[in-house]
Design a protein around this motif. Structure first.
Motif, PDB file in Angstrom:
ATOM      1  N   LYS A 142     -38.445   9.239 -26.706  1.00 24.87           N
ATOM      2  CA  LYS A 142     -39.187   8.881 -27.923  1.00 24.87           C
ATOM      3  C   LYS A 142     -40.615   8.446 -27.609  1.00 24.87           C
ATOM      4  N   SER A 143     -40.851   8.131 -26.335  1.00 24.26           N
ATOM      5  CA  SER A 143     -42.153   7.640 -25.932  1.00 24.26           C
ATOM      6  C   SER A 143     -43.150   8.783 -25.857  1.00 24.26           C
ATOM      7  N   SER A 195     -46.783   2.013 -20.825  1.00 28.51           N
ATOM      8  CA  SER A 195     -46.297   2.266 -22.177  1.00 28.51           C
ATOM      9  C   SER A 195     -44.783   2.440 -22.199  1.00 28.51           C
ATOM     10  N   ALA A 196     -44.240   3.174 -21.225  1.00 29.50           N
ATOM     11  CA  ALA A 196     -42.790   3.380 -21.145  1.00 29.50           C
ATOM     12  C   ALA A 196     -42.063   2.063 -20.888  1.00 29.50           C
ATOM     13  N   ASP A 219     -32.730   6.997 -21.029  1.00 32.19           N
ATOM     14  CA  ASP A 219     -33.343   8.327 -21.127  1.00 32.19           C
ATOM     15  C   ASP A 219     -33.701   8.673 -22.569  1.00 32.19           C
ATOM     16  N   GLU A 220     -32.804   8.369 -23.500  1.00 34.22           N
ATOM     17  CA  GLU A 220     -33.067   8.669 -24.910  1.00 34.22           C
ATOM     18  C   GLU A 220     -34.258   7.870 -25.425  1.00 34.22           C
TER      19      GLU A 220
END
Length: 285
Positions: free
Chosen positions: A26-27, A228-229, A21-22
């Motif tokens: 940032k994405s 991207s994630a 999750d962290e």
């Protein structure tokens, strides 16, 4: 909301991990490399190419051979991939192991396909008029190694095969070798391996071209934010992260709730041998 749906505990849900999750926080869409406030055609394709470049090495502990496939596509997950394969190829029947993913039967019923069951000890019913749908690791027990002989038999005998990889990196270690054949489809979902169930993103490798997916992928018309994630997580999180992080809790949870352990940390079996999802029972890291 009302009480949980009676099927809720039968669903295999992703573990909501704080490290993942962290990383996702940032994405941002800026990682899609906007230039001059525009998002051009090459930028669409670049991120997809990067994913396919990273993926084979990321899963090589569990699977090898996918680099040999001629065609590869971004999908909206394995269920979407299965739907598209079934609609385009129009097989006459579907071959299933007992206790397989229930959606296979649903698709077969919707398309008027005959359903035939086989066992890991007897492949006599299998033929090239139908398609074998096989979850690897196994939907019911998380087993990997026993699936190799089924894959080899199908590939040796030109039998269409849909390999559904939804639990990769969530089970006891095991490795599968896959060969490129005209009738083999290798579908990989990131939903549970990387806790991305809401993103609906996966990959499909195929021995022959699938028209609808080919058109969309050639112009980068896919879920680029989810891609991207996935790339961000793959660069930081190994494929077996969830298994290694939570396997210590797994047996304790099974013992506390009188459940039978299997080889996948996402679920166990009840006394009635029904699947029981465990994602909500973990003390998350």
């Amino acid at each position: 909301m009302s009480d949980k749906h009676p099927f809720w505990n039968k669903l295999t849900k992703a573990i909501r991990d704080s490290v993942i999750d962290e990383e996702l926080k940032k994405s941002s869409m800026q990682e899609l490399f906007f230039k001059d406030s525009k998002f051009n055609f090459q930028e669409r394709l670049a991120i997809v190419y990067e994913l396919f470049g990273l993926f084979p090495a990321w899963i090589d502990k569990y699977f090898s051979g996918i680099n040999d496939f001629k065609f590869s596509y971004v999908t909206n997950g394995n269920t979407d991939a299965l739907n598209l394969v079934m609609l385009e190829k129009r097989y006459n029947k579907i071959f299933l192991l007992p206790n397989e993913y229930m959606y296979y039967s649903q698709v077969a019923s919707s398309l008027g396909m005959k359903q035939q069951y086989f066992t890991e000890e007897c492949f006599d019913l299998l033929d090239s008029d139908g398609i074998v749908c096989l979850s690897v690791p196994g939907f019911y027990d998380g087993d990997i190694e026993s699936k190799q002989q089924i894959i080899d038999y199908c590939q040796d005998n030109n039998i269409p095969l849909f390999i559904d990889v939804a639990y990769c990196g969530l089970t006891d270690p095991g490795h599968i070798k896959i060969r490129k054949t005209e009738n083999t489809f290798f579908a990989f979902s990131f939903s549970k391996t990387l806790g991305l169930a809401f993103n609906r993103v996966g990959l499909l490798y195929s021995g022959n071209q699938l028209g609808s997916l080919a058109v969309l992928n050639k112009i980068g018309y896919v879920n680029l934010s989810a891609v991207s994630a996935v790339i961000r997580l793959m660069k930081k999180i190994p494929c077996d992260y969830i298994y290694n992080t939570y396997k210590g809790q797994y047996k304790k949870i099974c013992k506390e709730h009188n459940l039978k352990p299997v080889k996948c940390v996402l679920f166990a079996l009840t006394e009635a041998d029904e699947k029981f999802g465990l994602a909500e029972y973990y003390k998350l890291k």
